[in-house]
Design a protein around this motif. Structure first.
Motif, PDB file in Angstrom:
ATOM      1  N   TYR A   7       0.843  -1.200   0.000  1.00  0.00           N
ATOM      2  CA  TYR A   7       0.000   0.000   0.000  1.00  0.00           C
ATOM      3  C   TYR A   7       0.875   1.246   0.000  1.00  0.00           C
ATOM      4  N   ARG A   8       1.350   1.569  -1.195  1.00  0.00           N
ATOM      5  CA  ARG A   8       2.210   2.726  -1.427  1.00  0.00           C
ATOM      6  C   ARG A   8       1.427   3.744  -2.256  1.00  0.00           C
ATOM      7  N   PHE A   9       1.964   4.927  -2.365  1.00  0.00           N
ATOM      8  CA  PHE A   9       1.300   6.002  -3.099  1.00  0.00           C
ATOM      9  C   PHE A   9       2.069   6.325  -4.374  1.00  0.00           C
ATOM     10  N   LYS A  10       1.332   6.518  -5.430  1.00  0.00           N
ATOM     11  CA  LYS A  10       1.932   7.008  -6.669  1.00  0.00           C
ATOM     12  C   LYS A  10       1.693   8.516  -6.713  1.00  0.00           C
ATOM     13  N   VAL A  11       2.778   9.264  -6.877  1.00  0.00           N
ATOM     14  CA  VAL A  11       2.685  10.716  -6.983  1.00  0.00           C
ATOM     15  C   VAL A  11       2.663  11.077  -8.457  1.00  0.00           C
ATOM     16  N   GLU A  12       1.632  11.772  -8.861  1.00  0.00           N
ATOM     17  CA  GLU A  12       1.578  12.299 -10.221  1.00  0.00           C
ATOM     18  C   GLU A  12       1.770  13.799 -10.099  1.00  0.00           C
ATOM     19  N   TYR A  13       2.693  14.341 -10.889  1.00  0.00           N
ATOM     20  CA  TYR A  13       2.983  15.766 -10.764  1.00  0.00           C
ATOM     21  C   TYR A  13       3.288  16.370 -12.124  1.00  0.00           C
ATOM     22  N   GLN A  14       3.207  17.692 -12.134  1.00  0.00           N
ATOM     23  CA  GLN A  14       3.569  18.447 -13.339  1.00  0.00           C
ATOM     24  C   GLN A  14       4.238  19.740 -12.911  1.00  0.00           C
ATOM     25  N   LEU A  60       7.754  18.746  -2.777  1.00  0.00           N
ATOM     26  CA  LEU A  60       6.381  18.353  -3.072  1.00  0.00           C
ATOM     27  C   LEU A  60       6.048  17.040  -2.362  1.00  0.00           C
ATOM     28  N   LYS A  61       6.949  16.073  -2.429  1.00  0.00           N
ATOM     29  CA  LYS A  61       6.719  14.795  -1.756  1.00  0.00           C
ATOM     30  C   LYS A  61       6.573  15.000  -0.250  1.00  0.00           C
ATOM     31  N   ARG A  62       7.381  15.878   0.313  1.00  0.00           N
ATOM     32  CA  ARG A  62       7.295  16.148   1.748  1.00  0.00           C
ATOM     33  C   ARG A  62       5.942  16.789   2.098  1.00  0.00           C
ATOM     34  N   GLU A  63       5.500  17.730   1.272  1.00  0.00           N
ATOM     35  CA  GLU A  63       4.205  18.379   1.513  1.00  0.00           C
ATOM     36  C   GLU A  63       3.062  17.378   1.381  1.00  0.00           C
ATOM     37  N   LEU A  64       3.129  16.513   0.375  1.00  0.00           N
ATOM     38  CA  LEU A  64       2.099  15.492   0.200  1.00  0.00           C
ATOM     39  C   LEU A  64       2.101  14.519   1.380  1.00  0.00           C
ATOM     40  N   ALA A  65       3.279  14.195   1.892  1.00  0.00           N
ATOM     41  CA  ALA A  65       3.382  13.312   3.055  1.00  0.00           C
ATOM     42  C   ALA A  65       2.731  13.967   4.268  1.00  0.00           C
ATOM     43  N   LYS A  66       2.967  15.253   4.480  1.00  0.00           N
ATOM     44  CA  LYS A  66       2.336  15.967   5.597  1.00  0.00           C
ATOM     45  C   LYS A  66       0.818  15.920   5.473  1.00  0.00           C
ATOM     46  N   GLU A  67       0.331  16.152   4.258  1.00  0.00           N
ATOM     47  CA  GLU A  67      -1.116  16.112   4.017  1.00  0.00           C
ATOM     48  C   GLU A  67      -1.667  14.705   4.247  1.00  0.00           C
ATOM     49  N   ALA A  68      -0.904  13.679   3.863  1.00  0.00           N
ATOM     50  CA  ALA A  68      -1.332  12.293   4.080  1.00  0.00           C
ATOM     51  C   ALA A  68      -1.442  11.987   5.570  1.00  0.00           C
ATOM     52  N   VAL A  69      -0.494  12.472   6.358  1.00  0.00           N
ATOM     53  CA  VAL A  69      -0.538  12.272   7.816  1.00  0.00           C
ATOM     54  C   VAL A  69      -1.763  12.966   8.397  1.00  0.00           C
ATOM     55  N   GLU A  70      -2.005  14.181   7.961  1.00  0.00           N
ATOM     56  CA  GLU A  70      -3.173  14.926   8.453  1.00  0.00           C
ATOM     57  C   GLU A  70      -4.464  14.185   8.105  1.00  0.00           C
ATOM     58  N   TYR A  71      -4.565  13.715   6.866  1.00  0.00           N
ATOM     59  CA  TYR A  71      -5.759  12.976   6.444  1.00  0.00           C
ATOM     60  C   TYR A  71      -5.888  11.674   7.231  1.00  0.00           C
ATOM     61  N   ALA A  72      -4.782  10.953   7.417  1.00  0.00           N
ATOM     62  CA  ALA A  72      -4.815   9.683   8.146  1.00  0.00           C
ATOM     63  C   ALA A  72      -5.305   9.894   9.579  1.00  0.00           C
ATOM     64  N   ASN A  73      -4.852  10.945  10.221  1.00  0.00           N
ATOM     65  CA  ASN A  73      -5.314  11.249  11.578  1.00  0.00           C
ATOM     66  C   ASN A  73      -6.799  11.583  11.592  1.00  0.00           C
ATOM     67  N   GLU A  74      -7.238  12.365  10.619  1.00  0.00           N
ATOM     68  CA  GLU A  74      -8.665  12.704  10.516  1.00  0.00           C
ATOM     69  C   GLU A  74      -9.491  11.445  10.278  1.00  0.00           C
ATOM     70  N   ASP A 119      -7.439  11.867  -2.041  1.00  0.00           N
ATOM     71  CA  ASP A 119      -7.754  13.100  -2.762  1.00  0.00           C
ATOM     72  C   ASP A 119      -6.939  14.234  -2.152  1.00  0.00           C
ATOM     73  N   ILE A 120      -5.633  14.199  -2.392  1.00  0.00           N
ATOM     74  CA  ILE A 120      -4.712  15.169  -1.807  1.00  0.00           C
ATOM     75  C   ILE A 120      -3.880  15.781  -2.919  1.00  0.00           C
ATOM     76  N   ALA A 121      -3.703  17.102  -2.837  1.00  0.00           N
ATOM     77  CA  ALA A 121      -2.852  17.817  -3.800  1.00  0.00           C
ATOM     78  C   ALA A 121      -1.991  18.817  -3.039  1.00  0.00           C
ATOM     79  N   ALA A 122      -0.846  19.134  -3.620  1.00  0.00           N
ATOM     80  CA  ALA A 122       0.056  20.119  -3.021  1.00  0.00           C
ATOM     81  C   ALA A 122       0.894  20.753  -4.120  1.00  0.00           C
ATOM     82  N   ASN A 123       1.552  21.837  -3.758  1.00  0.00           N
ATOM     83  CA  ASN A 123       2.440  22.549  -4.673  1.00  0.00           C
ATOM     84  C   ASN A 123       3.698  22.913  -3.907  1.00  0.00           C
ATOM     85  N   ALA A 124       4.861  22.793  -4.567  1.00  0.00           N
ATOM     86  CA  ALA A 124       6.134  23.108  -3.911  1.00  0.00           C
ATOM     87  C   ALA A 124       7.178  23.462  -4.969  1.00  0.00           C
ATOM     88  N   PRO A 125       8.263  24.103  -4.540  1.00  0.00           N
ATOM     89  CA  PRO A 125       9.311  24.533  -5.479  1.00  0.00           C
ATOM     90  C   PRO A 125      10.067  23.390  -6.153  1.00  0.00           C
TER      91      PRO A 125
END
Length: 117
Positions: free
Chosen positions: A31-38, A64-78, A53-59
């Motif tokens: 159970y891993r995540f595929k990151v699609e980015y542009q 970007l992966k770190r921001e998506l990971a933070k969002e995943a943790v937040e969602y998992a806790n919720e 259903d998580i999206a992020a933007n980074a330099p």
């Protein structure tokens, strides 16, 4: 409880099961995540996680992966705070093993390690 090859497994106690974190990591390893980015016109990167259903933007892609990971943790806790709600919604029920895999990581670096870009 039964023994097999010297290892104890607790199958069920009043409808609950217990497993070690080591075994759980193995069971959830797929159970891993595929990151699609542009890359955006301004040079930043926008990406999403396929399982949530998580999206992020980074330099950079690494940020970007770190921001998506933070969002995943937040969602998992919720998800776990409102487990009965999320688990019983058909389009979110399948998130449960991903949520568990996020939550058993030791730190944010462990969650970043679940993201394949």
């Amino acid at each position: 409880m039964f023994r097999r090859a010297g290892v104890e497994f607790l199958l069920r106690v009043k409808g609950l099961a217990a497993v070690s974190i080591e075994h759980l990591r193995f069971l959830l390893s797929g159970y891993r995540f595929k990151v699609e980015y542009q890359q955006e016109d301004d040079g930043t990167f926008t990406g999403t996680l396929d399982a949530f259903d998580i999206a992020a933007n980074a330099p950079t892609v690494e940020e970007l992966k770190r921001e998506l990971a933070k969002e995943a943790v937040e969602y998992a806790n919720e998800y776990m705070e409102e487990f009965q709600l999320y688990f019983n919604v058909p389009n979110r029920k399948h998130h449960a093993p991903y949520v568990l895999n996020v939550l058993i990581q030791d730190d944010l670096a462990g969650v970043v390690g679940l993201l394949d870009a």
